[in-house]
Scaffold this active site. Structure first.
Site, mmCIF file in Angstrom:
data_model
loop_
_atom_site.group_PDB
_atom_site.id
_atom_site.type_symbol
_atom_site.label_atom_id
_atom_site.label_comp_id
_atom_site.label_asym_id
_atom_site.label_seq_id
_atom_site.Cartn_x
_atom_site.Cartn_y
_atom_site.Cartn_z
ATOM 1 N NE ARG A 1 -5.607 9.649 -34.505
ATOM 2 C CZ ARG A 1 -5.699 10.938 -34.190
ATOM 3 N NH1 ARG A 1 -6.864 11.453 -33.869
ATOM 4 N NH2 ARG A 1 -4.641 11.714 -34.202
ATOM 5 C CE LYS B 1 -1.150 17.317 -24.987
ATOM 6 N NZ LYS B 1 -1.041 18.781 -25.015
ATOM 7 C CG ASP B 2 -4.821 14.332 -31.431
ATOM 8 O OD1 ASP B 2 -3.768 14.624 -30.847
ATOM 9 O OD2 ASP B 2 -4.980 14.413 -32.649
ATOM 10 C CE LYS B 3 -15.232 13.438 -29.536
ATOM 11 N NZ LYS B 3 -15.182 11.956 -29.548
ATOM 12 C CE LYS C 1 -8.333 15.819 -23.759
ATOM 13 N NZ LYS C 1 -8.331 15.104 -25.052
#
Length: 243
Positions: free
Chosen positions: A18, A95-97, A66
């Protein structure tokens, strides 16, 4: 817990994840499709003609792609563009940001012609279909993850490949422990207990604890954007609560 487990089982290779949101890709899986993050030429053509080709029904389904958006903030932004209530939207799961994600969304009384022409920052709406059903939590089968690990050093490529191959065999046969980290549990346990005990005032106090220094100054508008969730709650209470 996850790192110690990986080391114990001999799967730890180091590196970082990430570093960029696109290093973590989440694509929702349904029985009839995988919601892909790419927007192919064929999908663009299909969406272009979908307005005239489909019979309108109660719900409009579409894939939301997104980039670095929180689920609720993304839907709130879309809601603001078309001026409808957030309650009209339905999703199978959040969902993950900090990621690049794709998921199905339903919109009650949605219009393909309106939605496909929206200009949204770091978001794409595609794969439009009308349906009689709302999308609810848990409707999807699961998620497909594509993860980039960067800055792996001190280990040769053959060792990395062999480790990842063994890890794949473990995941696809026995599975791995389902550990939950701060993303889901930090503060949520206390809030959940308060709500279960019908102590909503305590639940709110726990949630807005982070922005207490700003509250002492008496100006909600000075709360930083990163605390948008807490700010929304306080604005609602300021407008409607008698507590």
């Amino acid at each position: 817990k996850v790192v110690s487990y990986m080391k114990r089982e001999g799967f730890y290779i180091g590196g970082k994840i990430r570093i960029f949101p696109s290093d973590f890709i989440v694509e929702e899986i349904w029985r009839d499709r995988i919601c892909r993050v790419d927007y192919s030429f064929l999908t663009r053509i299909k969406d272009l003609f979908s307005v005239r080709m489909q019979e309108k029904k109660n719900y409009l389904h579409f894939t939301l792609v997104k980039y670095n958006w929180d689920n609720i903030r993304a839907l709130n932004h879309i809601r603001g563009q078309i001026r409808v209530s957030l309650k009209r939207f339905g999703i199978s799961g959040t969902k993950d940001k900090r990621a690049l994600t794709a998921q199905r969304v339903s919109l009650w009384r949605g219009e393909i012609g309106v939605m496909k022409d929206l200009k949204l920052p770091d978001m794409i709406l595609k794969d439009f279909e009308y349906s009689d059903e709302r999308i609810n939590l848990g409707d999807a089968i699961g998620n497909r993850f594509t993860i980039i690990i960067r800055d792996i050093d001190k280990i040769n490529h053959d060792h990395v490949y062999e480790t990842l191959h063994r890890f794949k065999e473990l995941v696809t046969t026995k599975g791995i422990p389902n550990y939950y980290g701060p993303q889901r549990l930090k503060g949520n346990v206390e809030v959940g207990k308060a709500i279960k005990c019908s102590n909503l005032k305590l639940a709110v106090e726990i949630i807005v604890k982070k922005v207490k220094p700003f509250l002492e100054k008496g100006d909600l508008n000075k709360i930083p954007k990163v605390f948008w969730y807490e700010k929304k709650i306080l604005q609602h209470l300021h407008r409607y609560s008698r507590i």
